[in-house]
Design an enzyme around this catalytic site. Structure first.
Site, mmCIF file in Angstrom:
data_model
loop_
_atom_site.group_PDB
_atom_site.id
_atom_site.type_symbol
_atom_site.label_atom_id
_atom_site.label_comp_id
_atom_site.label_asym_id
_atom_site.label_seq_id
_atom_site.Cartn_x
_atom_site.Cartn_y
_atom_site.Cartn_z
ATOM 1 N N LYS A 131 0.821 -1.217 0.000
ATOM 2 C CA LYS A 131 0.000 0.000 0.000
ATOM 3 C C LYS A 131 0.858 1.272 0.000
ATOM 4 C CE LYS A 131 -2.084 -1.091 3.843
ATOM 5 N NZ LYS A 131 -1.302 -2.320 4.127
ATOM 6 N N ARG A 191 -9.221 1.093 9.207
ATOM 7 C CA ARG A 191 -8.663 -0.223 9.536
ATOM 8 C C ARG A 191 -9.669 -1.111 10.253
ATOM 9 N NH1 ARG A 191 -2.893 0.459 9.222
ATOM 10 N NH2 ARG A 191 -1.747 -1.405 9.778
ATOM 11 N N ARG A 194 11.773 -5.523 4.879
ATOM 12 C CA ARG A 194 11.458 -4.096 4.654
ATOM 13 C C ARG A 194 12.403 -3.195 5.447
ATOM 14 N NH1 ARG A 194 5.400 -1.950 5.454
ATOM 15 N NH2 ARG A 194 5.632 -2.726 7.585
ATOM 16 N N ARG A 205 11.809 -1.521 11.057
ATOM 17 C CA ARG A 205 10.796 -1.224 12.069
ATOM 18 C C ARG A 205 10.744 -2.316 13.134
ATOM 19 N NH1 ARG A 205 5.554 0.267 8.516
ATOM 20 N NH2 ARG A 205 4.598 -0.831 10.275
ATOM 21 N N ARG A 225 0.262 -9.018 13.695
ATOM 22 C CA ARG A 225 -0.402 -7.972 12.899
ATOM 23 C C ARG A 225 -1.261 -8.590 11.806
ATOM 24 N NH1 ARG A 225 4.601 -5.237 11.078
ATOM 25 N NH2 ARG A 225 3.294 -3.987 9.721
HETATM 26 P P1 ADP Z 1 1.749 -1.641 7.616
HETATM 27 O O1 ADP Z 1 2.063 -0.747 6.440
HETATM 28 O O2 ADP Z 1 2.784 -2.677 7.811
HETATM 29 O O3 ADP Z 1 0.363 -2.196 7.554
HETATM 30 P P2 ADP Z 1 1.285 0.782 9.081
HETATM 31 O O4 ADP Z 1 2.422 1.707 8.897
HETATM 32 O O5 ADP Z 1 0.060 1.004 8.267
HETATM 33 O O6 ADP Z 1 1.818 -0.710 8.886
HETATM 34 O O7 ADP Z 1 0.851 0.760 10.595
HETATM 35 C C1 ADP Z 1 1.785 0.547 11.624
HETATM 36 C C2 ADP Z 1 1.061 0.538 12.969
HETATM 37 O O8 ADP Z 1 0.466 1.832 13.198
HETATM 38 C C3 ADP Z 1 -0.106 -0.436 13.100
HETATM 39 O O9 ADP Z 1 0.314 -1.744 13.436
HETATM 40 C C4 ADP Z 1 -0.919 0.226 14.212
HETATM 41 O O10 ADP Z 1 -0.295 0.024 15.469
HETATM 42 C C5 ADP Z 1 -0.767 1.707 13.883
HETATM 43 N N1 ADP Z 1 -1.855 2.158 12.978
HETATM 44 C C6 ADP Z 1 -1.723 2.544 11.682
HETATM 45 N N2 ADP Z 1 -2.904 2.886 11.158
HETATM 46 C C7 ADP Z 1 -3.827 2.698 12.138
HETATM 47 C C8 ADP Z 1 -5.234 2.844 12.213
HETATM 48 N N3 ADP Z 1 -5.942 3.247 11.151
HETATM 49 N N4 ADP Z 1 -5.849 2.554 13.396
HETATM 50 C C9 ADP Z 1 -5.148 2.154 14.465
HETATM 51 N N5 ADP Z 1 -3.819 1.972 14.462
HETATM 52 C C10 ADP Z 1 -3.148 2.231 13.323
HETATM 53 P P1 ADP Z 2 2.265 -1.902 3.187
HETATM 54 O O1 ADP Z 2 2.274 -0.397 3.187
HETATM 55 O O2 ADP Z 2 1.020 -2.466 2.554
HETATM 56 O O3 ADP Z 2 2.508 -2.493 4.539
HETATM 57 P P2 ADP Z 2 4.829 -1.652 1.799
HETATM 58 O O4 ADP Z 2 4.537 -0.759 0.647
HETATM 59 O O5 ADP Z 2 5.521 -1.056 2.966
HETATM 60 O O6 ADP Z 2 3.457 -2.405 2.270
HETATM 61 O O7 ADP Z 2 5.650 -2.894 1.243
HETATM 62 C C1 ADP Z 2 6.141 -3.918 2.108
HETATM 63 C C2 ADP Z 2 7.527 -4.385 1.610
HETATM 64 O O8 ADP Z 2 7.376 -5.075 0.380
HETATM 65 C C3 ADP Z 2 8.512 -3.253 1.347
HETATM 66 O O9 ADP Z 2 9.788 -3.700 1.721
HETATM 67 C C4 ADP Z 2 8.432 -3.037 -0.175
HETATM 68 O O10 ADP Z 2 9.669 -2.578 -0.712
HETATM 69 C C5 ADP Z 2 8.100 -4.428 -0.673
HETATM 70 N N1 ADP Z 2 7.196 -4.444 -1.847
HETATM 71 C C6 ADP Z 2 6.115 -3.648 -2.063
HETATM 72 N N2 ADP Z 2 5.491 -3.988 -3.203
HETATM 73 C C7 ADP Z 2 6.186 -5.023 -3.736
HETATM 74 C C8 ADP Z 2 6.042 -5.837 -4.925
HETATM 75 N N3 ADP Z 2 5.055 -5.631 -5.784
HETATM 76 N N4 ADP Z 2 6.934 -6.813 -5.122
HETATM 77 C C9 ADP Z 2 7.944 -7.035 -4.245
HETATM 78 N N5 ADP Z 2 8.141 -6.322 -3.111
HETATM 79 C C10 ADP Z 2 7.276 -5.329 -2.849
#
Ligand code: ADP
Ligand code: ADP
Length: 216
Positions: A15, A90, A129, A162, A173
């Site tokens: 995303k 979420r 990541r 992270r 998660r």
């Molecule tokens: P990822 O991209 O791996 O899904 P995020 O960066 O979106 O992780 O979120 C990291 C953490 O931030 C989540 O595990 C949660 O603790 C918090 N968080 C992010 N968005 C929300 C939300 N909409 N509601 C509650 N907690 C959130």
């Molecule tokens: P999210 O925001 O949904 O948690 P991220 O955009 O942070 O996901 O992506 C998670 C990890 O996967 C990052 O290390 C990113 O570089 C990698 N990644 C994202 N999209 C792709 C893809 N299409 N193929 C391979 N690796 C990817």
């Protein structure tokens, strides 16, 4: 008319990566709630201090604080053309709040691309990541490495792993995602807004599919 895109998909679906690219391609603003919380943590605000302990454990920040933060962010001038919401809503409470928030602005959610990626790939992605401390840009040791190890291509700042990207917390998660976030798939499908996107493809192929969906 302003466009409001909700990017749905589990942690690691891509995303943030896609929202970053789409922002440049479309002029929409990128709102990442996780990214905003990480900024609060870096600035040691009251919200940041509260959010950190929950985020490190892979748990959600309370809805009222999260919704208030998005409400403030979405009202800024750079969101006039619309936004890409990444990591928000979420759960159903946040989805209802999104509806109210956008209705009050005379608008509504335009489209909900749902990026689908198998669980083994998600774990592989999250455990490799690396995130920029300054810009929040993400890399992957194998799939999307920076030009210089440990350094952000965009701003030259340091990359870090992270705390919540360890295998144990990642599994928690993903479990929380299944329990609390996945009901949103049906929530938006019933409204005719959901579009399924194959996420297990190279980054630029996913972008192509997303752009085609946004143009419709
Ligand atoms: P990822 O991209 O791996 O899904 P995020 O960066 O979106 O992780 O979120 C990291 C953490 O931030 C989540 O595990 C949660 O603790 C918090 N968080 C992010 N968005 C929300 C939300 N909409 N509601 C509650 N907690 C959130
Ligand atoms: P999210 O925001 O949904 O948690 P991220 O955009 O942070 O996901 O992506 C998670 C990890 O996967 C990052 O290390 C990113 O570089 C990698 N990644 C994202 N999209 C792709 C893809 N299409 N193929 C391979 N690796 C990817």
């Amino acid at each position: 008319m302003a466009k409001y895109v909700v990017l749905l998909g589990s942690p690691g679906a891509g995303k943030g990566t896609q929202a970053d690219i789409l922002t440049k391609e479309t002029g929409l603003a990128h709102i990442s709630t996780g990214g905003l919380f990480r900024e609060h943590i870096a600035q040691k605000t009251e919200l940041g201090i509260l959010a950190q302990s929950l985020m490190d454990k892979g748990e959600f920040v309370p809805d009222d604080l999260t919704i208030a933060m998005v409400k403030e962010r979405i009202s800024r001038a750079d969101c006039e053309q619309g936004v890409i919401l990444d990591g928000f809503p979420r759960n159903p409470v946040q989805a209802d709040a999104t509806k109210l928030m956008l209705n009050a602005m005379g608008s509504s959610v335009s489209v909900v691309p749902y990026i689908i990626v198998p669980e083994d790939v998600l774990i592989q992605r999250l455990s490799g990541r690396w995130t920029c401390r300054n810009s929040g840009h993400v890399y992957h040791t194998m799939f999307s490495p920076p030009e210089k190890e440990g350094i952000c291509d965009l701003c030259g700042a340091e990359l870090y792993q992270r705390v919540d990207d360890t295998v144990e917390t990642v599994k928690k998660r993903l479990r929380i995602y299944m329990e609390r976030t996945s009901p949103l798939i049906d929530y938006y499908r019933k409204q005719g807004k959901l579009v399924e996107i194959e996420g297990d493809q190279p980054i630029d192929s996913v972008t192509k599919d997303l752009l085609a969906t946004l143009k419709k």
